[in-house]
Scaffold this active site. Structure first.
Site, PDB file in Angstrom:
ATOM      1  CD  GLU A   1      -2.753  -1.202   0.102  1.00 33.32           C
ATOM      2  OE1 GLU A   1      -2.839  -0.419  -0.613  1.00 33.32           O
ATOM      3  OE2 GLU A   1      -3.516  -2.278   0.083  1.00 33.32           O
TER       4      GLU A   1
ATOM      5  CG  ASP B   1       8.949   1.385   0.366  1.00 29.58           C
ATOM      6  OD1 ASP B   1       9.402   0.276   0.705  1.00 29.58           O
ATOM      7  OD2 ASP B   1       9.386   2.516   0.793  1.00 29.58           O
TER       8      ASP B   1
END
Lengths: 706, 706
Positions: free
Chosen positions: B451, B453
């Site tokens: 979702e 880094d």
């Protein structure tokens, strides 16, 4: 890939697979071309000479070519299956050692190559060394030949369910039975069960057991006993002992190791099975105490010293994998100050070209180099200590013990944290088992809590430094070299007036400036702790005092460890350029130039990571903080073309790395794909569980045609 | 325990087991007696009201009593077996949802209780939400009822082998075939294979696929398509698609999840399978673009907002386990300022009484409380955003997107790190699988890289703040509430002259002093970044500029996240004492008193952890640094009697914790022992592998009698 459902997709897959992976390989090859130094020369520097490099390769190859040590299915072994594999590997390891008559160093290299703790390693790593160091000459003569021929297999049983660090409160007892000239071994409570003992759960026949020695009701404290556990005929446990495996470990780590438990109930062994080099008990039950209470510290120092070297190996492996993968991974068209879009504008930016990535990764490469240097220096200290001890000289015992404790604590902390950081640096794919780094982390991280918990252990250095503070005040000339910074603090106000000599950014690159900063910080923290002692009420040598100050102990111990690491790395590079130095310690000028950058980065990055310690008393001013950050950034940038060469120089073969993403050819995506095909789930067209679970769910509301 | 070899040892074992474990239970019970607040009241505060607490318990119990969700053998499942289990659990989960007609919140609680990502969770977590938010009304009407009845099972296929973050460079294409009114889906290169897709490897029948849309050779960028993958009759993959499982994951994490890969080769789907709420393609192949480019951000905000709440759950579980175990674990007779040796001088010190342990553990308990508060606030922001969006108001989209990004990055970082820290706090036994914390860490840590880094993501907040800097300069009244600190920096020299108002140590306890420190730091870092922009040559909005400054972006984003976390926790406690506030947000004065300590500890510990940021520009002086450290230490000490109550208040049942060492009765050693007995290796008297490997080794040099 058995799920292929159309010939067309087969064709596309093989066509596709001949395309982009080539770019991966090109990227890594191109990176290698940019390296400014001779990688072979650097490898020889790291591993202390070409002969060592060659021998290490020879030994790793011995393991790599033996099918029992293949790592292909490791990702699927559960603990129960893994232990069986571990036993098979153990037996082969022992055979190879005997067949090739390998020494301890080569044995250690085999263990490194195998890369997973085996049920047998504490036989060589603890059972034999303990018998050798604590057994009498006759005992050594009796047990060691058997152990070296693996006619018995031993483990080392110290930790219990209820006690780890506190040896004096072990609840296993050995009571002298005068009538029969025996010891009776008992687990005197539920928590007395030996626990965590590697090799005990399944494989070993004997144990060296730490138990509290009782004669006529008197407690003489913990001593070691050789205890037969399983029949040499059928491997069954002897009556009076119950043994088992403690089950799986965190992160699937140590899963081939049969860490076990044992309870003793009136189990008898002969009196002579007590190891009697130092303490002795006669036939009459007369106890003779050892000449020096701390003589058994030697083996602890060894275990901790070995760990420092091991952290160099581990962190160098982790950075090797990350550096190679990040060199071939490309993401986003974000030109940076140093990317190669001019070469091919259709290619995205290599991830390793992003400054954030470099700033996370390169300091860890520098740490790995520093750890190699420290590993050698620490081992040298240990050898000097043992040479001294063998002639009755215990002068350096306190210092070496404190040093090995402080370094063990700090180095294993950064080793484990660094490995996980490398894994995270690899982004999404970093969470695949096939990076190899999760296995590595799971092997490293228990070192943070074994051989002395990394927090508890820091008391050793703090206690030692407080003694050195006293020495500094009474006999300053007697302060040991590594504590010499304490002399700065004899004049308290002079110490508090000290400021950093950096006037221009490049001043940060002077080793003496770096060392002065670390020395100032250590001295300040040591005297602050010392002032706390002076201000403390009641017994200042009491355990209570130490308990209340373990935060401060942790700070000073890690500060000292960082200082020593920086110092040793600097010294190692001085040696590398010294024409008088041993050939195997030297390096070519091109290598030295890069090593100096690494050393500077290591020192300055360590300061930056702990900046508050250097700023909060005014030692650094705001401008120096700014120039420090800028200098770290510049050093990182200056290493961008060297990174691949620096990790290649560690000389870790693909077999050892066992990483789809970090292999030496750079073909990361192709290898990741191939590894995935070996997943057993992929060997069937429809998954197991479809008929039982999925179909009934889908059909719950009747048939559906779409 | 089948290895028992003597009746005597059986007797001793049962005798022993009735002894010391009782002390464990007594220790935990005694600790509970010292708690100064009403745990039920605190639980209601944490979970926002008694009704929620009751419902959560009811749902967890639904799962706990169903045998398919038993966790007893999880430690031994390899990935292949685990996926089959995951499929079985998925089917049951779906059935329970339908049987009880549970809503999304209850479904989320079930997933929490199950405590391992299942092949089906992205059906509810991504497939349905994406169709709902991006499908046209007709599409929703077609697909959603089928999905809700599990007549189809979906996944969400975005990530590819070669691309994660960079959506615009996906290599899966959907080409419009005008003749047949279809899309042809192709994986256009080796790296185009979809990869990591949860649910894809074995279970799902459909996917929402992100693919670049092409019409007549023109690239319209990434769009989403509903793609049937497997036959609803026999679950076989359709021709033109190859699918498989990507294999095991790091740390044995997500091992019940069938993260999969897929390659498409000329695979056709109808035109109507493109989700057309925003972008549309007509029968004639005419493309209509969405009214606003960022309308699809909503689902990203949701996924990240949910993660913040999840981190509260995870960190609260980890601290629960550690707090309980460290309360019953005793080691060394080291009296501290607050131990109970006066009660029983034979007992060693409870490990939780050591200051170092408290200083590591208690700030994490405080973080868990702060995360609960933040989870609620972030979810409220999300709901307000969606309400706005549904009426076409996109004013807050930028802010909420940036906030959810910054908080996701910071909170998942501390969530994963904190869980591992809790495990290490537990010392040697912490490395057992049976702590439950390794499983927890393995579930959390991929959130650091998925979702968005955690490093890359921080650019969102930095970009947002730079816009706010411009707003502050042009229209200061328009600066959003959370960026209001920027107004401090409009006068640059005033900002640089700001200093902390702490004159006496207790000033640190004033919320306004704490917030001022965070605001000053954020403002300083934001304007420094802004100055960098002004000083940059060339295109200041270019990707190159951002690439070169991602270190600075990371710093400011985390600084902002910390500020918001501190602020929201403070506000949540203000609400808790507000007689006007909703009943479910309020707490009794005894609870509030302890919450204030937690909030103070959270704020001051965060400053201490990032001290350099507050010192390096002179905002804090040396004396303030000293008093800060002292204040943190005092706060920690003041929470010693509350710790067990604070973690009990999280209300995590034993089924959820699945921890031998952290169970609610405190009987840690007994439970650890019992778990070990279940190791399959212990079900045989002599280990598998003895005849093949151990015996030949032992007998290599002939028979030995000892």
């Amino acid at each position: 890939m058995v799920l292929t459902t159309s010939p067309a997709s087969e064709a596309s897959s093989s066509k596709a697979s001949s395309k982009l992976p080539t770019q991966n390989k090109i990227d890594l090859a191109n990176a290698r071309k940019k390296v400014s130094f001779d990688i072979v020369d650097m490898t020889n520097y790291i591993h202390c000479g070409a002969a060592n490099v060659e021998q290490r390769r020879y030994i790793i190859d011995l393991i790599a070519k033996d099918p029992i040590f293949k790592k292909d299915d490791w990702g699927w072994l559960n603990h129960t299956d893994a232990v069986k594999r571990g036993i098979a590997m153990s037996a082969r390891l022992a055979e190879i050692k005997m067949e090739h008559d390998l020494n301890d160093l080569d044995f250690a290299t085999m263990v490194e190559a195998i890369d997973d703790p085996l049920p047998i390693i504490l036989h060589n790593g603890a059972f034999i060394p303990v018998v050798n160091s604590q057994g009498s000459d006759e005992q050594i003569e009796k047990w060691i030949p058997l152990a070296e021929k693996y006619q018995i297999i031993g483990c080392y049983a110290q930790t219990e369910l209820g006690h780890g660090s506190n040896l004096s409160r072990l609840e296993t007892t050995a009571t002298f039975i005068r009538d029969t000239d025996e010891w009776e071994i008992n687990s005197t409570s539920f928590t007395a069960a030996k626990w965590w003992i590697g090799g005990l759960g399944a494989m070993c026949t004997h144990a060296v057991v730490q138990a509290r020695l009782f004669i006529d009701g008197q407690d003489y404290g913990a001593h070691v006993f050789v205890v037969p556990l399983r029949s040499l005929e059928d491997h069954k446990t002897f009556p009076g002992i119950e043994i088992g495996d403690i089950g799986p470990k965190a992160y699937n780590g140590f899963n081939k190791m049969d860490n076990g438990f044992a309870r003793f109930n009136g189990y008898r062994i002969p009196r002579e099975n007590m190891l009697m080099r130092f303490s002795k008990v006669s036939r009459e039950g007369v106890y003779t105490k050892p000449p020096h209470a701390k003589l058994s510290y030697g083996s602890m120092v060894l275990l901790r010293s070995v760990l420092i070297k091991q952290m160099a190996l581990y962190l160098s492996r982790a950075t090797t994998v990350a550096t190679r993968y990040l060199t071939v991974r490309r993401q986003f068209n974000n030109p940076t100050s140093r990317n190669d879009l001019d070469v091919n504008p259709n290619l995205e930016t290599q991830v390793i070209n992003y400054p954030m990535v470099q700033n996370r990764l390169f300091p860890m490469i520098a740490q790995a180099y520093a750890l190699y240097a420290a590993g050698s220096c620490m081992m040298e200290m240990y050898i000097n200590l043992m040479t001294g001890l063998s002639s009755g000289n215990i002068d350096t015992l306190g210092e070496v013990h404190a040093m090995s404790s402080a370094l063990k604590s700090y180095c294993t902390t950064i080793g484990a944290a660094g490995t996980e950081e490398c894994r995270k640096l690899m982004g999404g794919h970093g969470f695949s088992y096939f990076t190899g780094l999760a296995h590595l982390f799971a092997s490293i991280v228990p070192s943070n809590t074994y051989e002395g918990d990394n927090y508890v252990l820091t008391q050793q250095m703090a206690r030692y430094l407080l003694k050195e503070v006293k020495t500094a005040r009474s006999n300053p000339e007697n302060v040991t070299p590594f504590s010499r910074y304490l002399l700065r603090g004899l004049n308290k106000s002079a110490l508090s007036r000290e400021t950093c000599a950096v006037a221009q950014p490049q001043d940060w690159l002077k080793p003496e400036v770096q060392l002065a900063a670390f020395e100032h910080r250590c001295a300040r923290l040591a005297y602050e702790l010392s002032d706390n002692v002076d201000a403390a009420e009641g017994d200042k040598e009491s355990n209570a005092f130490w308990s209340d100050h373990n935060i401060e102990c942790y700070r000073i111990s890690h500060a000292h460890a960082q200082y020593v690491l920086v110092l040793w790395f600097i010294q190692s590079i001085e040696t590398a350029q010294d024409p008088e130095a041993d050939e195997e310690r030297r390096a070519q000028p091109e290598s030295v130039r890069v090593l100096q950058k690494l050393s500077n980065l290591h020192a300055l990055h360590t300061i930056q990571q702990n900046l508050a310690d250097f700023v909060e008393d005014g030692y650094l001013n705001p401008a120096q903080c700014q120039s420090l950050r800028a200098q770290v950034k510049d050093l990182v940038t200056s290493l961008a073309d060297e990174a691949v060469g620096l990790v290649d120089a560690f000389d870790h073969p693909d077999f050892l790395l066992n990483s789809a993403l970090g292999a030496s050819d750079g073909d990361a995506y192709k290898r990741l794909w191939d590894k995935a095909q070996s997943e057993p789930l992929n060997q069937r067209q429809v998954c197991d569980g479809y008929e039982e679970y999925i179909r009934p769910l889908l059909k719950r509301h009747g048939d559906l045609k779409l």
